[in-house]
Design a protein around this motif. Structure first.
Motif, mmCIF file in Angstrom:
data_model
loop_
_atom_site.group_PDB
_atom_site.id
_atom_site.type_symbol
_atom_site.label_atom_id
_atom_site.label_comp_id
_atom_site.label_asym_id
_atom_site.label_seq_id
_atom_site.Cartn_x
_atom_site.Cartn_y
_atom_site.Cartn_z
ATOM 1 N N PRO A 245 0.829 -1.210 0.000
ATOM 2 C CA PRO A 245 0.000 0.000 0.000
ATOM 3 C C PRO A 245 0.859 1.255 0.000
ATOM 4 O O PRO A 245 1.945 1.282 0.567
ATOM 5 N N GLY A 246 0.347 2.308 -0.669
ATOM 6 C CA GLY A 246 1.093 3.558 -0.768
ATOM 7 C C GLY A 246 0.205 4.754 -0.543
ATOM 8 O O GLY A 246 -0.958 4.652 -0.117
ATOM 9 N N LEU A 247 0.729 5.922 -0.869
ATOM 10 C CA LEU A 247 0.030 7.170 -0.590
ATOM 11 C C LEU A 247 -1.271 7.295 -1.386
ATOM 12 O O LEU A 247 -2.187 8.017 -0.972
ATOM 13 N N ARG A 249 -3.525 5.286 -1.552
ATOM 14 C CA ARG A 249 -4.616 4.628 -0.830
ATOM 15 C C ARG A 249 -4.938 5.318 0.489
ATOM 16 O O ARG A 249 -5.653 4.769 1.328
ATOM 17 N N LEU A 250 -4.410 6.526 0.691
ATOM 18 C CA LEU A 250 -4.728 7.237 1.924
ATOM 19 C C LEU A 250 -6.215 7.556 2.013
ATOM 20 O O LEU A 250 -6.785 7.592 3.106
ATOM 21 N N MET A 253 -8.023 4.653 3.487
ATOM 22 C CA MET A 253 -7.793 4.591 4.921
ATOM 23 C C MET A 253 -8.627 5.638 5.650
ATOM 24 O O MET A 253 -9.229 5.357 6.706
ATOM 25 N N GLU A 280 7.395 5.519 0.224
ATOM 26 C CA GLU A 280 5.939 5.633 0.172
ATOM 27 C C GLU A 280 5.275 4.753 1.224
ATOM 28 O O GLU A 280 4.330 5.173 1.909
ATOM 29 N N LEU A 281 5.781 3.532 1.374
ATOM 30 C CA LEU A 281 5.228 2.638 2.395
ATOM 31 C C LEU A 281 5.472 3.198 3.790
ATOM 32 O O LEU A 281 4.616 3.091 4.669
ATOM 33 N N TYR A 284 2.909 5.859 4.415
ATOM 34 C CA TYR A 284 1.584 5.240 4.563
ATOM 35 C C TYR A 284 1.439 4.616 5.953
ATOM 36 O O TYR A 284 0.424 4.807 6.630
ATOM 37 N N ARG A 285 2.454 3.866 6.388
ATOM 38 C CA ARG A 285 2.364 3.175 7.671
ATOM 39 C C ARG A 285 2.326 4.163 8.840
ATOM 40 O O ARG A 285 1.638 3.920 9.842
ATOM 41 N N GLN A 288 -1.080 5.492 9.008
ATOM 42 C CA GLN A 288 -1.935 4.420 9.517
ATOM 43 C C GLN A 288 -1.812 4.294 11.024
ATOM 44 O O GLN A 288 -2.818 4.180 11.745
#
Length: 385
Positions: A245-247, A249-250, A253, A280-281, A284-285, A288
């Protein structure tokens, strides 16, 4: 198949003994005393200890040279019995420090000169040259072999230590990924389970929506866990595991967290562009984890996620207006939450600040260096919830 050192030494000792015995008849042709049974017995005795040269090099040196001295004192041609002493000097130099090997080499040179005296040689320049050159060359070769062996052992130790560090780092990385995936999705599921239980008898539509969110969140968690397992099991011939998953998919989320009771406003500034998958990960994390903390510790708060693409970096911030459990959210003692955020940021050369805001609530701000490659723009602002 690896050959044992003792077997190698036995083969070497047998070969040298055979060469010495075959050279024995040459003594008479060189004008030396012919070798009799006693001489041949001494030749064998001078080479047999070489079988143990790797285990007890100093003792072997003593036995070989003592036998050689007896052989020389009886007036036999020294060359026939010299192979064992030569190898013994090399062995001591290759296995023992210079404080022991240098005297051994020097004593061998002395024995060589003694042989010239016993045989009443007329070629003293040759004898003296051999007494110096042979021990010196063999000693030097032995020292080089010893240093090479030490460097090899050191390299193996360093490789083993590096492998242990890489395993520890990989375990830490996997632990962070598992924590981020499980903690976030389980928090969302837990919130919606509570909502569905509360309204199950009074608002079936809301309960059904909560169950749908639980179903979608569970499937997404399984997909991410499956992707992680595929990455861990993948080999050169394996199928690709798919992107992490990357930015991009924000927004998904944000919708998921908003459905859990924490409205999330997502804004994107600048021109989105492809950046390194690891960077990017990482971003994202961290987003999250920050939103998961809002769900856990500040239910009912409003959160805002801001993503900014700058020429050589990307900045992301997560802020909320919650009031509860600030001390718990700021803990970093041994967990994978906020401590994991800092570790991720450090891994990719980023800077992160985590803590309460002066006006209330909590804030996480992350800056990561990136390459400046552009893509077509995307919507600049979105409100989820």
């Amino acid at each position: 198949m690896r050959i044992r050192p003792l077997a190698v030494d036995a083969l070497v000792a047998t070969a040298l003994t055979s060469v010495a015995l075959l050279l024995g008849p040459e003594a008479a042709r060189q004008g030396q005393n012919p070798l009799d049974a006693a001489a041949y017995a001494l030749v064998v005795l001078a080479h047999l200890p070489l079988v143990l040269r790797s285990r007890v090099p100093l003792l072997v040196w003593c036995l070989v040279h003592a036998t050689w001295l007896v052989y020389i004192a009886l007036g036999y041609w020294p060359v026939v019995c010299s192979f064992g002493p030569l190898l013994a000097v090399y062995t001591v130099a290759s296995l023992r420090p210079g404080a022991l090997s240098v005297p051994c080499a020097a004593l061998m040179g002395g024995v060589w000169i003694y042989a010239g005296v016993v045989n009443h040689t007329d070629s003293w320049p040759s004898v003296l040259g051999q007494a110096v050159v042979y021990p010196a060359v063999l000693w030097r070769f032995g020292v080089v072999a010893r240093r090479s062996a030490e460097l090899t052992r050191q390299l193996r130790r360093e490789q083993a230590e590096r492998a242990r560090r890489e395993v520890a780092e990989e375990r830490s990385r996997i632990a962070r990924e598992l924590h981020d995936v499980v903690a976030h999705h389980m928090s969302v599921i837990s919130v919606h389970v509570g909502l569905a239980r509360f309204v199950f008898d009074t608002d079936r539509r809301t309960a059904r929506g909560a169950l749908d969110t639980i179903d979608a969140t569970g499937k997404e968690a399984l997909d991410e866990l499956r992707r992680m397992l595929m990455v861990l099991r993948a080999d050169d011939d394996g199928a690709p595991a798919g992107p992490m998953p990357g930015l991009a998919r924000l927004d998904e989320m944000a919708e998921r967290v908003s459905a859990g009771g924490v409205p999330v406003a997502l804004s994107v500034e600048g021109t989105p562009r492809p950046i390194a998958p690891g960077v990017e990960l990482c971003a994202y994390r961290i987003v999250q984890e920050a939103l998961t903390n809002v769900l856990k510790h500040a239910p009912g708060a409003h959160a805002e996620v801001r993503l900014s693409y700058e020429p050589h970096q990307v900045t992301v911030s997560v802020t909320d207006d919650g009031e509860g459990a600030i001390p718990d959210r700021a803990r970093t003692d041994g967990g994978h939450g906020l401590l994991g955020m800092r570790e991720r940021a450090k891994l990719y050369g980023g800077q992160i600040s985590i803590g309460p805001q002066d006006q209330g609530g909590f804030a996480v701000r992350l800056t990561l260096p990136t390459a400046a490659t552009t893509l077509p723009p995307s919507p600049g602002h979105r409100l989820c919830g």
